[in-house]
Design a protein around this motif. Structure first.
Motif, PDB file in Angstrom:
ATOM      1  N   GLY A   1       0.771  -1.239   0.000  1.00 45.97           N
ATOM      2  CA  GLY A   1       0.000   0.000   0.000  1.00 45.97           C
ATOM      3  C   GLY A   1       0.793   1.274   0.000  1.00 45.97           C
ATOM      4  O   GLY A   1       1.724   1.479  -0.752  1.00 45.97           O
ATOM      5  N   ARG A   2       0.415   2.184   0.902  1.00 45.12           N
ATOM      6  CA  ARG A   2       1.045   3.501   0.963  1.00 45.12           C
ATOM      7  C   ARG A   2       2.466   3.447   1.541  1.00 45.12           C
ATOM      8  O   ARG A   2       3.175   4.434   1.529  1.00 45.12           O
ATOM      9  CB  ARG A   2       0.183   4.441   1.807  1.00 45.12           C
ATOM     10  CG  ARG A   2      -1.164   4.765   1.173  1.00 45.12           C
ATOM     11  CD  ARG A   2      -0.992   5.623  -0.055  1.00 45.12           C
ATOM     12  NE  ARG A   2      -2.272   5.955  -0.657  1.00 45.12           N
ATOM     13  CZ  ARG A   2      -2.416   6.691  -1.748  1.00 45.12           C
ATOM     14  NH1 ARG A   2      -1.355   7.144  -2.366  1.00 45.12           N
ATOM     15  NH2 ARG A   2      -3.610   6.938  -2.242  1.00 45.12           N
ATOM     16  N   ASN A   3       2.848   2.283   2.105  1.00 45.18           N
ATOM     17  CA  ASN A   3       4.183   2.166   2.672  1.00 45.18           C
ATOM     18  C   ASN A   3       5.223   1.781   1.625  1.00 45.18           C
ATOM     19  O   ASN A   3       6.401   1.716   1.903  1.00 45.18           O
ATOM     20  CB  ASN A   3       4.192   1.122   3.798  1.00 45.18           C
ATOM     21  CG  ASN A   3       3.302   1.547   4.960  1.00 45.18           C
ATOM     22  OD1 ASN A   3       3.290   2.713   5.324  1.00 45.18           O
ATOM     23  ND2 ASN A   3       2.574   0.584   5.534  1.00 45.18           N
ATOM     24  N   ASP A   4       4.747   1.479   0.421  1.00 45.46           N
ATOM     25  CA  ASP A   4       5.652   1.085  -0.656  1.00 45.46           C
ATOM     26  C   ASP A   4       6.515   2.277  -1.064  1.00 45.46           C
ATOM     27  O   ASP A   4       6.033   3.411  -1.166  1.00 45.46           O
ATOM     28  CB  ASP A   4       4.851   0.582  -1.856  1.00 45.46           C
ATOM     29  CG  ASP A   4       5.754  -0.087  -2.880  1.00 45.46           C
ATOM     30  OD1 ASP A   4       6.396   0.661  -3.629  1.00 45.46           O
ATOM     31  OD2 ASP A   4       5.790  -1.320  -2.909  1.00 45.46           O
ATOM     32  N   ALA A   5       7.786   2.023  -1.332  1.00 46.02           N
ATOM     33  CA  ALA A   5       8.720   3.104  -1.682  1.00 46.02           C
ATOM     34  C   ALA A   5       8.307   3.818  -2.958  1.00 46.02           C
ATOM     35  O   ALA A   5       8.550   5.013  -3.120  1.00 46.02           O
ATOM     36  CB  ALA A   5      10.133   2.545  -1.826  1.00 46.02           C
ATOM     37  N   CYS A   6       7.677   3.106  -3.889  1.00 49.90           N
ATOM     38  CA  CYS A   6       7.288   3.699  -5.165  1.00 49.90           C
ATOM     39  C   CYS A   6       6.114   4.656  -5.017  1.00 49.90           C
ATOM     40  O   CYS A   6       5.731   5.326  -5.974  1.00 49.90           O
ATOM     41  CB  CYS A   6       6.912   2.605  -6.163  1.00 49.90           C
ATOM     42  SG  CYS A   6       8.337   1.664  -6.776  1.00 49.90           S
ATOM     43  N   ILE A   7       5.553   4.727  -3.798  1.00 48.01           N
ATOM     44  CA  ILE A   7       4.403   5.599  -3.582  1.00 48.01           C
ATOM     45  C   ILE A   7       4.768   6.780  -2.687  1.00 48.01           C
ATOM     46  O   ILE A   7       4.448   7.924  -2.985  1.00 48.01           O
ATOM     47  CB  ILE A   7       3.240   4.810  -2.949  1.00 48.01           C
ATOM     48  CG1 ILE A   7       2.828   3.657  -3.853  1.00 48.01           C
ATOM     49  CG2 ILE A   7       2.048   5.719  -2.666  1.00 48.01           C
ATOM     50  CD1 ILE A   7       1.791   2.755  -3.252  1.00 48.01           C
ATOM     51  N   VAL A   8       5.458   6.508  -1.595  1.00 49.65           N
ATOM     52  CA  VAL A   8       5.705   7.537  -0.585  1.00 49.65           C
ATOM     53  C   VAL A   8       6.947   8.372  -0.907  1.00 49.65           C
ATOM     54  O   VAL A   8       6.848   9.555  -1.243  1.00 49.65           O
ATOM     55  CB  VAL A   8       5.841   6.906   0.813  1.00 49.65           C
ATOM     56  CG1 VAL A   8       6.017   7.989   1.874  1.00 49.65           C
ATOM     57  CG2 VAL A   8       4.631   6.046   1.131  1.00 49.65           C
ATOM     58  N   ASP A   9       8.111   7.772  -0.771  1.00 48.27           N
ATOM     59  CA  ASP A   9       9.369   8.514  -0.944  1.00 48.27           C
ATOM     60  C   ASP A   9       9.980   8.357  -2.330  1.00 48.27           C
ATOM     61  O   ASP A   9      10.875   9.106  -2.696  1.00 48.27           O
ATOM     62  CB  ASP A   9      10.397   8.048   0.104  1.00 48.27           C
ATOM     63  CG  ASP A   9       9.897   8.288   1.523  1.00 48.27           C
ATOM     64  OD1 ASP A   9       9.297   9.363   1.748  1.00 48.27           O
ATOM     65  OD2 ASP A   9      10.084   7.405   2.372  1.00 48.27           O
ATOM     66  N   GLY A  10       9.502   7.377  -3.070  1.00 39.68           N
ATOM     67  CA  GLY A  10      10.069   7.121  -4.377  1.00 39.68           C
ATOM     68  C   GLY A  10      11.184   6.093  -4.312  1.00 39.68           C
ATOM     69  O   GLY A  10      11.852   5.918  -3.289  1.00 39.68           O
ATOM     70  N   PHE A  11      11.390   5.410  -5.398  1.00 35.94           N
ATOM     71  CA  PHE A  11      12.431   4.394  -5.481  1.00 35.94           C
ATOM     72  C   PHE A  11      13.709   5.028  -6.025  1.00 35.94           C
ATOM     73  O   PHE A  11      13.693   5.665  -7.080  1.00 35.94           O
ATOM     74  CB  PHE A  11      11.963   3.266  -6.414  1.00 35.94           C
ATOM     75  CG  PHE A  11      13.010   2.236  -6.701  1.00 35.94           C
ATOM     76  CD1 PHE A  11      13.274   1.224  -5.784  1.00 35.94           C
ATOM     77  CD2 PHE A  11      13.742   2.277  -7.880  1.00 35.94           C
ATOM     78  CE1 PHE A  11      14.246   0.273  -6.054  1.00 35.94           C
ATOM     79  CE2 PHE A  11      14.711   1.330  -8.149  1.00 35.94           C
ATOM     80  CZ  PHE A  11      14.968   0.317  -7.242  1.00 35.94           C
ATOM     81  N   SER A  12      14.816   4.857  -5.273  1.00 33.70           N
ATOM     82  CA  SER A  12      16.083   5.445  -5.714  1.00 33.70           C
ATOM     83  C   SER A  12      17.268   4.504  -5.529  1.00 33.70           C
ATOM     84  O   SER A  12      18.418   4.934  -5.658  1.00 33.70           O
ATOM     85  CB  SER A  12      16.354   6.749  -4.947  1.00 33.70           C
ATOM     86  OG  SER A  12      16.383   6.493  -3.550  1.00 33.70           O
ATOM     87  N   SER A  13      16.973   3.266  -5.231  1.00 30.31           N
ATOM     88  CA  SER A  13      18.056   2.289  -5.084  1.00 30.31           C
ATOM     89  C   SER A  13      18.403   1.740  -6.470  1.00 30.31           C
ATOM     90  O   SER A  13      17.976   0.644  -6.856  1.00 30.31           O
ATOM     91  CB  SER A  13      17.630   1.152  -4.139  1.00 30.31           C
ATOM     92  OG  SER A  13      17.297   1.650  -2.860  1.00 30.31           O
TER      93      SER A  13
END
Length: 268
Positions: free
Chosen positions: A46-58
């Protein structure tokens, strides 16, 4: 830097995930558009997924994007389905109402045409419209209803739009509707007669008599000679008058001519 190697977002990933991958230059991170719009807090990731909240940068863990997609029933794929349903206009409430409106308009047009065709035939054949009774259980409801029933029996398209298959307040069969349609035919017929005269001279024939209720009525007929030299007489009005004096008849004729744009000074 990761392990001494410069890592960054690769634009080629847009080709691999064209429907949902978004990149923020400001945050230097990738996001899932579908999950951002339709992600459910109750869903796994859900909303805890990195692609939703902070974005994916790894960037050194690119396979995480595939893991984000997950299986068929993953929260990501559910969000994708919701987004596709939103963009599919054919499934929207507005489109459904529009289609329903088109169906109703088409049925109304079919019903109207049937209610016009029946009086056209009855008028041409000089037949009466109404019967003594116009009820469902009556064997003969008069020429208008019976001819409309016959038309519906011979045409499935008409049958689906008239009589029982039409809404109770939109059947277009009431005496008022019948009279309105006949009046429209009358107006169009008089209009064609006036066009036939074409501002030429004409003779005026007027007679009066009383109907069965002893009401005085005036008959008006125009006598013309067409372009081929043929004498024609055109009936244009049957009008009730208060009395049959010359003054009363003249006033009724003036009103009739003014209504149809004719001039009494053209009479011969």
């Amino acid at each position: 830097m990761v392990g001494g190697v410069l890592r960054r977002f690769n634009s080629a990933w847009f080709d691999q995930y064209p429907s949902w991958l978004e990149y923020s230059v400001k945050k230097d991170a990738a996001f899932c558009l579908n999950c951002y719009l339709f992600g459910d807090n109750a869903c796994k990731g859900g909303r805890n997924d990195a692609c939703i909240v902070d974005g994916f940068s790894s960037w050194n863990k690119f396979k995480k994007l595939s893991e984000h997609v997950g299986g068929v029933n993953s929260f990501h794929n559910n969000a994708v389905m919701k987004c596709e349903n939103l963009m599919r206009q054919g499934q929207s409430i507005k489109d459904a109402l529009h289609k329903q409106g088109d169906i109703m308009k088409n049925e109304y047009r079919i019903r109207l045409n049937a209610s016009i065709d029946v009086p056209r035939f009855l008028l041409r054949q000089e037949l009466p419209f109404r019967g003594h009774e116009e009820k469902e259980e009556t064997a003969n409801n008069g020429n208008f209803f019976e001819l409309l029933k016959y038309t519906a029996e011979q045409n499935d398209v008409v049958s689906k739009a008239v009589l029982r298959n039409a809404s109770g307040n939109n059947q277009m069969t009431s005496p008022i509707i019948q009279k309105d349609i006949v009046h429209c035919f009358s107006e169009e017929l008089v209009k064609s007669i006036i066009e036939e005269i074409d501002h030429d001279v004409f003779g005026l024939l007027v007679d009066e008599s009383a109907d069965v209720s002893y009401k005085e009525q005036m008959v008006v007929v125009l006598r013309i000679v067409d372009k081929n030299g043929i004498v024609k007489e055109r009936f244009i009005s049957l009008t009730h008058v208060a009395e049959t004096s010359s003054l009363s008849l003249n006033s009724a004729i003036d009103s009739l001519f003014a209504k149809h744009g004719l001039s009494i000074t053209s009479c011969s």
